[in-house]
Scaffold this motif. Structure first.
Motif, PDB file in Angstrom:
ATOM      1  N   GLN A  78     -26.637 -16.081  26.814  1.00  0.00           N
ATOM      2  CA  GLN A  78     -27.783 -16.426  26.480  1.00  0.00           C
ATOM      3  C   GLN A  78     -29.092 -15.184  27.000  1.00  0.00           C
ATOM      4  N   TRP A  79     -28.868 -14.976  28.330  1.00  0.00           N
ATOM      5  CA  TRP A  79     -29.640 -13.753  28.835  1.00  0.00           C
ATOM      6  C   TRP A  79     -29.289 -12.703  27.866  1.00  0.00           C
ATOM      7  N   ALA A 109     -30.824 -12.496  24.221  1.00  0.00           N
ATOM      8  CA  ALA A 109     -32.225 -12.448  24.535  1.00  0.00           C
ATOM      9  C   ALA A 109     -32.679 -11.113  24.675  1.00  0.00           C
ATOM     10  N   TYR A 163     -36.357  -9.573  23.929  1.00  0.00           N
ATOM     11  CA  TYR A 163     -37.534 -10.354  25.011  1.00  0.00           C
ATOM     12  C   TYR A 163     -37.501  -9.878  26.306  1.00  0.00           C
ATOM     13  N   ARG A 176     -39.398 -12.440  31.453  1.00  0.00           N
ATOM     14  CA  ARG A 176     -40.319 -13.634  31.494  1.00  0.00           C
ATOM     15  C   ARG A 176     -40.237 -14.439  30.085  1.00  0.00           C
ATOM     16  N   GLN A 177     -40.318 -13.574  28.983  1.00  0.00           N
ATOM     17  CA  GLN A 177     -40.120 -14.534  27.690  1.00  0.00           C
ATOM     18  C   GLN A 177     -38.630 -15.075  27.789  1.00  0.00           C
ATOM     19  N   THR A 178     -37.703 -14.450  28.039  1.00  0.00           N
ATOM     20  CA  THR A 178     -36.512 -15.243  28.045  1.00  0.00           C
ATOM     21  C   THR A 178     -36.421 -16.560  29.055  1.00  0.00           C
ATOM     22  N   TRP A 233     -39.066 -18.188  30.038  1.00  0.00           N
ATOM     23  CA  TRP A 233     -39.931 -19.582  29.851  1.00  0.00           C
ATOM     24  C   TRP A 233     -39.637 -20.149  28.253  1.00  0.00           C
ATOM     25  N   ARG A 234     -39.125 -19.163  27.412  1.00  0.00           N
ATOM     26  CA  ARG A 234     -38.992 -19.526  26.031  1.00  0.00           C
ATOM     27  C   ARG A 234     -37.700 -20.112  25.646  1.00  0.00           C
ATOM     28  N   ILE A 235     -36.448 -19.668  26.489  1.00  0.00           N
ATOM     29  CA  ILE A 235     -35.210 -20.018  25.918  1.00  0.00           C
ATOM     30  C   ILE A 235     -34.584 -20.879  27.378  1.00  0.00           C
ATOM     31  N   PRO A 293     -36.537 -24.074  28.724  1.00  0.00           N
ATOM     32  CA  PRO A 293     -36.640 -25.518  28.040  1.00  0.00           C
ATOM     33  C   PRO A 293     -35.153 -26.164  28.229  1.00  0.00           C
ATOM     34  N   GLN A 294     -34.181 -25.344  28.247  1.00  0.00           N
ATOM     35  CA  GLN A 294     -32.786 -25.996  28.356  1.00  0.00           C
ATOM     36  C   GLN A 294     -32.720 -26.485  29.839  1.00  0.00           C
TER      37      GLN A 294
END
Length: 282
Positions: free
Chosen positions: A179-180, A183, A188, A191-193, A195-197, A200-201
């Protein structure tokens, strides 16, 4: 044998694997509380509460006279647990993010702080906060008291902070590395990865151990009685000293035990349900 796979029980294997993962995250065996434990405890307590003194007053009658004060002390235990959990969670989230930061120095500092407070005895931390922190502050000529219960909140928030930090680090590490990479391929930033991905999981993975930690913290709030905070255990000791009756020990302390059981048992049930649900969904 003969090249054939041995039969297994997938549901049982999955349950054992999920439980083993929980115990590894907690650092020890997870307790199995059942409703029958509370029923047995209630029956034993009821038997002791029916005992009478020489004057004919039952222990239950004496307990009812003190119950409002003891329940007020229990409410103070809950308040301490809420505040310590809130402060510890906030600080632990920042500390956990520090453990996965790109900076080597920040990672080393965060890991060191986490491991120090995670492996320090809670009672020792309480004593340190109680005796090292001042009793009052002087700000612009005004004296501001610093009560003991606030020091107890700080002392209990420190190990909570360290455990939340480790829970967050473990949750982030459990996310597949693909997933990293995905992204990053989409442009991405880190930081975006995060906080956004990723984060949340992590919430659903963190929730069961976080709730288990809160139950442990709630039961540990009785340690504040040792440093003089007027919570339920302290008030129970004062009530027993005022009554001066040896037959009240079991009923009064049994009442304390039942209060904590009734409060923490639903948390344990909900934690187990979330563990099962997220183990299947994850």
């Amino acid at each position: 044998m003969n090249g054939r796979a041995m039969p297994v029980l997938p549901p049982a294997a999955e349950a054992l694997a999920a439980r083993a993962a929980v115990e590894r995250a907690q650092g020890g065996a997870a307790p199995r509380l059942r409703l029958r434990h509370g029923l047995v405890l209630g029956l034993l307590w009821a038997g002791a509460a029916m005992a009478q003194d020489a004057a004919g007053e039952t222990a239950f009658a004496a307990l009812m006279r003190w119950a409002p004060l003891l329940l007020e002390g229990f409410g103070f235990n809950i308040l301490i647990s809420f505040l310590a959990m809130a402060f510890g969670t906030g600080a632990g989230a920042f500390l956990g993010l520090g453990q996965i930061a790109p900076s080597r120095g920040l990672r080393a500092f965060s890991v060191g702080v986490t491991q120090f407070f995670r492996n320090a005895p809670w009672l020792v931390l309480l004593f340190f906060c109680m005796f090292l922190l001042p009793f009052e502050f002087v700000v612009l000529g005004a004296t501001i008291p610093f009560p003991d219960w606030v020091k107890a909140v700080i002392g209990l928030a420190l190990p909570v902070m360290a455990n939340v930090s480790e829970i967050l680090r473990g949750a982030v590490a459990s996310i597949p590395s693909g997933q990293w990479e995905a992204a990053e391929s989409l442009g991405y930033t880190r930081r975006q990865t995060l906080w956004r991905i990723i984060l949340p999981q992590c919430v659903r993975r963190m929730l069961p151990p976080w709730m288990n930690l809160y139950a442990i913290l709630t039961m540990a709030t009785v340690l504040a009685s040792i440093v003089g905070v007027a919570e339920m255990m302290t008030l129970t000791g004062r009530a027993l000293a005022a009554e001066n009756r040896a037959d009240l020990l079991l009923s009064f302390y049994g009442f304390v035990l039942i209060c904590f059981f009734v409060y923490c048992y639903p948390i344990a049930l909900l934690t187990r349900r979330l563990e099962a649900r997220f183990a299947v969904a994850g």
